[in-house]
Design a protein around this motif. Structure first.
Motif, PDB file in Angstrom:
ATOM      1  N   ARG A 233      -3.053   0.609  49.282  1.00  0.00           N
ATOM      2  CA  ARG A 233      -2.304   1.289  48.703  1.00  0.00           C
ATOM      3  C   ARG A 233      -2.224   2.286  48.597  1.00  0.00           C
ATOM      4  NH1 ARG A 233      -7.610   0.064  50.898  1.00  0.00           N
ATOM      5  NH2 ARG A 233      -9.257   1.890  51.504  1.00  0.00           N
ATOM      6  N   VAL A 234      -1.983   3.671  48.311  1.00  0.00           N
ATOM      7  CA  VAL A 234      -1.345   4.946  48.837  1.00  0.00           C
ATOM      8  C   VAL A 234      -2.946   6.021  48.453  1.00  0.00           C
ATOM      9  CG1 VAL A 234       0.998   4.667  47.501  1.00  0.00           C
ATOM     10  CG2 VAL A 234      -0.924   5.430  45.879  1.00  0.00           C
ATOM     11  N   SER A 235      -2.703   6.423  49.312  1.00  0.00           N
ATOM     12  CA  SER A 235      -3.550   7.785  49.600  1.00  0.00           C
ATOM     13  C   SER A 235      -2.935   8.866  49.067  1.00  0.00           C
ATOM     14  CB  SER A 235      -4.064   8.643  50.966  1.00  0.00           C
ATOM     15  OG  SER A 235      -2.401   8.426  51.757  1.00  0.00           O
ATOM     16  N   PRO A 236      -4.124   9.734  48.218  1.00  0.00           N
ATOM     17  CA  PRO A 236      -3.218  11.326  47.733  1.00  0.00           C
ATOM     18  C   PRO A 236      -2.228  12.130  48.690  1.00  0.00           C
ATOM     19  CG  PRO A 236      -6.026  11.380  48.578  1.00  0.00           C
ATOM     20  CD  PRO A 236      -5.623  10.031  48.777  1.00  0.00           C
ATOM     21  N   PRO A 237      -1.324  11.702  48.533  1.00  0.00           N
ATOM     22  CA  PRO A 237      -0.458  13.357  48.236  1.00  0.00           C
ATOM     23  C   PRO A 237      -0.476  13.924  49.135  1.00  0.00           C
ATOM     24  CG  PRO A 237      -0.166  12.894  45.577  1.00  0.00           C
ATOM     25  CD  PRO A 237      -1.273  12.458  46.031  1.00  0.00           C
ATOM     26  N   SER A 238       0.189  14.370  50.230  1.00  0.00           N
ATOM     27  CA  SER A 238       0.408  16.027  51.033  1.00  0.00           C
ATOM     28  C   SER A 238       2.188  16.981  50.112  1.00  0.00           C
ATOM     29  CB  SER A 238       0.247  15.643  52.551  1.00  0.00           C
ATOM     30  OG  SER A 238      -1.272  15.437  52.297  1.00  0.00           O
ATOM     31  N   VAL A 239       1.746  18.234  49.770  1.00  0.00           N
ATOM     32  CA  VAL A 239       3.210  18.370  49.556  1.00  0.00           C
ATOM     33  C   VAL A 239       3.189  19.560  50.360  1.00  0.00           C
ATOM     34  CG1 VAL A 239       5.088  19.502  47.683  1.00  0.00           C
ATOM     35  CG2 VAL A 239       2.820  17.592  47.050  1.00  0.00           C
ATOM     36  N   PHE A 240       4.520  19.418  50.989  1.00  0.00           N
ATOM     37  CA  PHE A 240       5.301  21.335  51.744  1.00  0.00           C
ATOM     38  C   PHE A 240       6.726  21.638  51.204  1.00  0.00           C
ATOM     39  CE2 PHE A 240       3.097  17.105  53.910  1.00  0.00           C
ATOM     40  CZ  PHE A 240       2.649  18.056  55.088  1.00  0.00           C
ATOM     41  N   TYR A 241       6.204  22.975  50.815  1.00  0.00           N
ATOM     42  CA  TYR A 241       7.695  22.713  49.931  1.00  0.00           C
ATOM     43  C   TYR A 241       7.734  24.770  50.555  1.00  0.00           C
ATOM     44  CZ  TYR A 241       4.413  25.227  46.696  1.00  0.00           C
ATOM     45  OH  TYR A 241       2.864  25.720  46.659  1.00  0.00           O
ATOM     46  N   GLY A 242       8.491  25.570  50.487  1.00  0.00           N
ATOM     47  CA  GLY A 242       9.011  27.036  50.738  1.00  0.00           C
ATOM     48  C   GLY A 242       9.318  27.505  51.782  1.00  0.00           C
ATOM     49  N   ALA A 243       8.718  27.229  53.126  1.00  0.00           N
ATOM     50  CA  ALA A 243       9.462  27.859  54.147  1.00  0.00           C
ATOM     51  C   ALA A 243       9.705  25.991  54.639  1.00  0.00           C
ATOM     52  CB  ALA A 243       8.651  27.740  55.553  1.00  0.00           C
ATOM     53  N   GLN A 244      11.310  26.560  55.746  1.00  0.00           N
ATOM     54  CA  GLN A 244      11.743  25.609  56.378  1.00  0.00           C
ATOM     55  C   GLN A 244      11.559  24.641  56.634  1.00  0.00           C
ATOM     56  OE1 GLN A 244      14.797  25.551  59.464  1.00  0.00           O
ATOM     57  NE2 GLN A 244      16.837  24.816  57.485  1.00  0.00           N
ATOM     58  N   THR A 245      11.046  22.758  56.393  1.00  0.00           N
ATOM     59  CA  THR A 245      10.573  21.827  56.366  1.00  0.00           C
ATOM     60  C   THR A 245      11.078  21.079  57.327  1.00  0.00           C
ATOM     61  OG1 THR A 245       8.888  22.230  55.066  1.00  0.00           O
ATOM     62  CG2 THR A 245       8.801  20.226  55.932  1.00  0.00           C
ATOM     63  N   GLU A 246      10.725  20.358  58.439  1.00  0.00           N
ATOM     64  CA  GLU A 246      11.669  19.534  59.808  1.00  0.00           C
ATOM     65  C   GLU A 246      10.145  18.342  59.069  1.00  0.00           C
ATOM     66  OE1 GLU A 246      11.132  20.157  63.468  1.00  0.00           O
ATOM     67  OE2 GLU A 246      12.927  21.121  63.584  1.00  0.00           O
ATOM     68  N   ILE A 247      11.043  17.577  58.126  1.00  0.00           N
ATOM     69  CA  ILE A 247      10.609  15.568  58.063  1.00  0.00           C
ATOM     70  C   ILE A 247      10.520  15.085  59.241  1.00  0.00           C
ATOM     71  CG2 ILE A 247      10.951  13.925  56.742  1.00  0.00           C
ATOM     72  CD1 ILE A 247      12.664  15.741  54.679  1.00  0.00           C
ATOM     73  N   ALA A 248       9.219  15.259  59.550  1.00  0.00           N
ATOM     74  CA  ALA A 248       9.545  13.676  60.555  1.00  0.00           C
ATOM     75  C   ALA A 248       8.344  12.403  60.294  1.00  0.00           C
ATOM     76  CB  ALA A 248       9.176  14.433  61.883  1.00  0.00           C
ATOM     77  N   SER A 249       8.261  11.106  61.440  1.00  0.00           N
ATOM     78  CA  SER A 249       7.416  10.465  61.125  1.00  0.00           C
ATOM     79  C   SER A 249       6.969  10.226  62.559  1.00  0.00           C
ATOM     80  CB  SER A 249       7.572   9.714  60.055  1.00  0.00           C
ATOM     81  OG  SER A 249       5.987   8.581  60.107  1.00  0.00           O
ATOM     82  N   PRO A 250       5.818  10.536  62.931  1.00  0.00           N
ATOM     83  CA  PRO A 250       5.398  10.014  65.135  1.00  0.00           C
ATOM     84  C   PRO A 250       5.158   9.070  64.637  1.00  0.00           C
ATOM     85  CG  PRO A 250       5.026  12.849  64.418  1.00  0.00           C
ATOM     86  CD  PRO A 250       5.546  11.730  63.767  1.00  0.00           C
ATOM     87  N   GLY A 251       5.598   7.839  65.286  1.00  0.00           N
ATOM     88  CA  GLY A 251       4.711   6.378  66.053  1.00  0.00           C
ATOM     89  C   GLY A 251       5.153   5.966  64.789  1.00  0.00           C
ATOM     90  N   ILE A 252       5.869   6.151  64.038  1.00  0.00           N
ATOM     91  CA  ILE A 252       6.296   4.646  62.468  1.00  0.00           C
ATOM     92  C   ILE A 252       7.827   5.396  62.365  1.00  0.00           C
ATOM     93  CG2 ILE A 252       5.937   4.290  60.580  1.00  0.00           C
ATOM     94  CD1 ILE A 252       3.515   5.364  60.666  1.00  0.00           C
ATOM     95  N   ARG A 253       8.800   4.253  62.992  1.00  0.00           N
ATOM     96  CA  ARG A 253      10.085   4.028  62.751  1.00  0.00           C
ATOM     97  C   ARG A 253      10.724   3.625  61.088  1.00  0.00           C
ATOM     98  NH1 ARG A 253      14.069   0.308  62.237  1.00  0.00           N
ATOM     99  NH2 ARG A 253      12.358  -1.697  62.797  1.00  0.00           N
ATOM    100  N   LEU A 254      11.000   5.046  60.375  1.00  0.00           N
ATOM    101  CA  LEU A 254      11.011   5.091  58.534  1.00  0.00           C
ATOM    102  C   LEU A 254      12.891   4.265  58.816  1.00  0.00           C
ATOM    103  CD1 LEU A 254      10.389   8.267  57.907  1.00  0.00           C
ATOM    104  CD2 LEU A 254       8.788   6.645  58.229  1.00  0.00           C
ATOM    105  N   HIS A 255      12.665   3.528  57.546  1.00  0.00           N
ATOM    106  CA  HIS A 255      13.804   3.026  56.203  1.00  0.00           C
ATOM    107  C   HIS A 255      13.894   4.070  55.574  1.00  0.00           C
ATOM    108  CE1 HIS A 255      13.619  -0.544  58.914  1.00  0.00           C
ATOM    109  NE2 HIS A 255      12.455  -0.310  58.617  1.00  0.00           N
ATOM    110  N   CYS A 256      14.994   4.820  55.695  1.00  0.00           N
ATOM    111  CA  CYS A 256      15.663   5.712  54.826  1.00  0.00           C
ATOM    112  C   CYS A 256      16.569   5.504  53.863  1.00  0.00           C
ATOM    113  CB  CYS A 256      16.339   7.128  55.933  1.00  0.00           C
ATOM    114  SG  CYS A 256      14.536   6.717  56.580  1.00  0.00           S
TER     115      CYS A 256
END
Length: 280
Positions: A233-256
């Motif tokens: 199941r999904v948890s509520p979303p967290s949103v980041f915007y405005g300032a320059q943001t780096e997309i990273a997911s420590p500890g989890i290898r992402l498929h993109c």
């Protein structure tokens, strides 16, 4: 091996397990006979009730694991809340299900405990295609347009296009879904979905969060249909915007991947972290 102080519960569980092709090699109703019965029957799995007189299921689990640290215990109880889940994790059990339990579900959890790599590997191999399908469906249903997909190489850090939504995924294996879109693309999508221009940045950002939530929810539902043992199941979303943001997911290898839509490019990354405990 079935441990429960109720003869009816032991019979019900034993019958369900036998109907699913499992062999019940022993039963116990208290801590007094637990260790000796375990020693004699040498089970692969022990199902353990919590509410029992004398010593409860947590005490019994600790005693059994002290006797055999490799024992695999699945709690099967009518009790299940944050406090009991926290205590179960501290005890070191490998699974926790709430009564009443369907035999098919219990068997899936047992299979996951006995062969955890199989369940995890299935999730890893299915997830990106399922999330890709969910993203495509969501774009079509919400905007009445289609998208084409491009496989993307996931680096440790990517720079956001403008709006990044992170969805935590809860289940037997915790995970993350990251959806990233430019502000301009989000504004175009919001206008199509709302059938009017967005009133401001907050409305555009809210659209991005809800769109990501829909994608994640559809994907988790599709994965659960493939195997109930995922229990995602999904948890509520967290949103980041405005300032320059780096997309990273420590500890989890992402498929993109990228979805090229009428509104611009949408980035999607999804990944799961391997664990050893199955909770339902």
């Amino acid at each position: 091996m079935v441990v429960d102080d109720s003869p009816f519960s032991r019979t019900l569980l034993a019958d369900s397990l036998q109907q699913e092709g499992c062999e019940v090699v022993g039963e116990a109703d208290s801590i007094e006979c637990l260790i000796e019965t375990y020693r004699q029957c040498k089970p692969d799995i022990v199902t353990m009730d919590i509410a029992m007189p004398g010593a409860d299921g947590f005490e019994c689990s600790r005693a059994l694991l002290a006797h055999d640290p490799k024992a695999k215990i699945i709690l099967v109880s009518s009790m299940k809340d944050e406090e009991t889940e926290a205590e179960a994790r501290r005890c070191g059990v490998v699974g926790y299900l709430q009564k009443p339990v369907e035999g098919e579900v219990l068997k899936k959890v047992i299979e996951g405990v006995m062969s955890p790599d199989v369940l995890y590997n299935n999730l890893q191999s299915w997830s990106i295609d399922i999330f890709k399908e969910a993203l495509g469906q969501s774009i079509t249903r919400m905007t009445k347009t289609t998208a084409t997909f491009v496989e993307a190489e996931c680096s440790e850090k990517n720079i956001s296009q403008g709006i990044t939504v992170v969805i935590g995924i809860i289940g037997h294996y915790p995970g993350s879904m990251i959806l990233d879109i430019s502000k301009e693309s989000a504004e175009k999508m919001a206008e199509v979905i709302l059938r009017r221009p967005a009133k401001g940045q907050d409305e555009v950002v809210a659209m991005g969060a809800e769109f990501a939530n829909v994608v994640g929810g559809i994907a988790c539902s599709m994965l659960n249909k493939k195997d109930k043992a995922f229990s995602l199941r999904v948890s509520p979303p967290s949103v980041f915007y405005g300032a320059q943001t780096e997309i990273a997911s420590p500890g989890i290898r992402l498929h993109c991947l990228y979805a090229d839509s009428d509104f611009g490019r949408i980035y999607l990354g999804v990944g799961f972290k391997k664990g050893s405990v199955l909770w339902m």
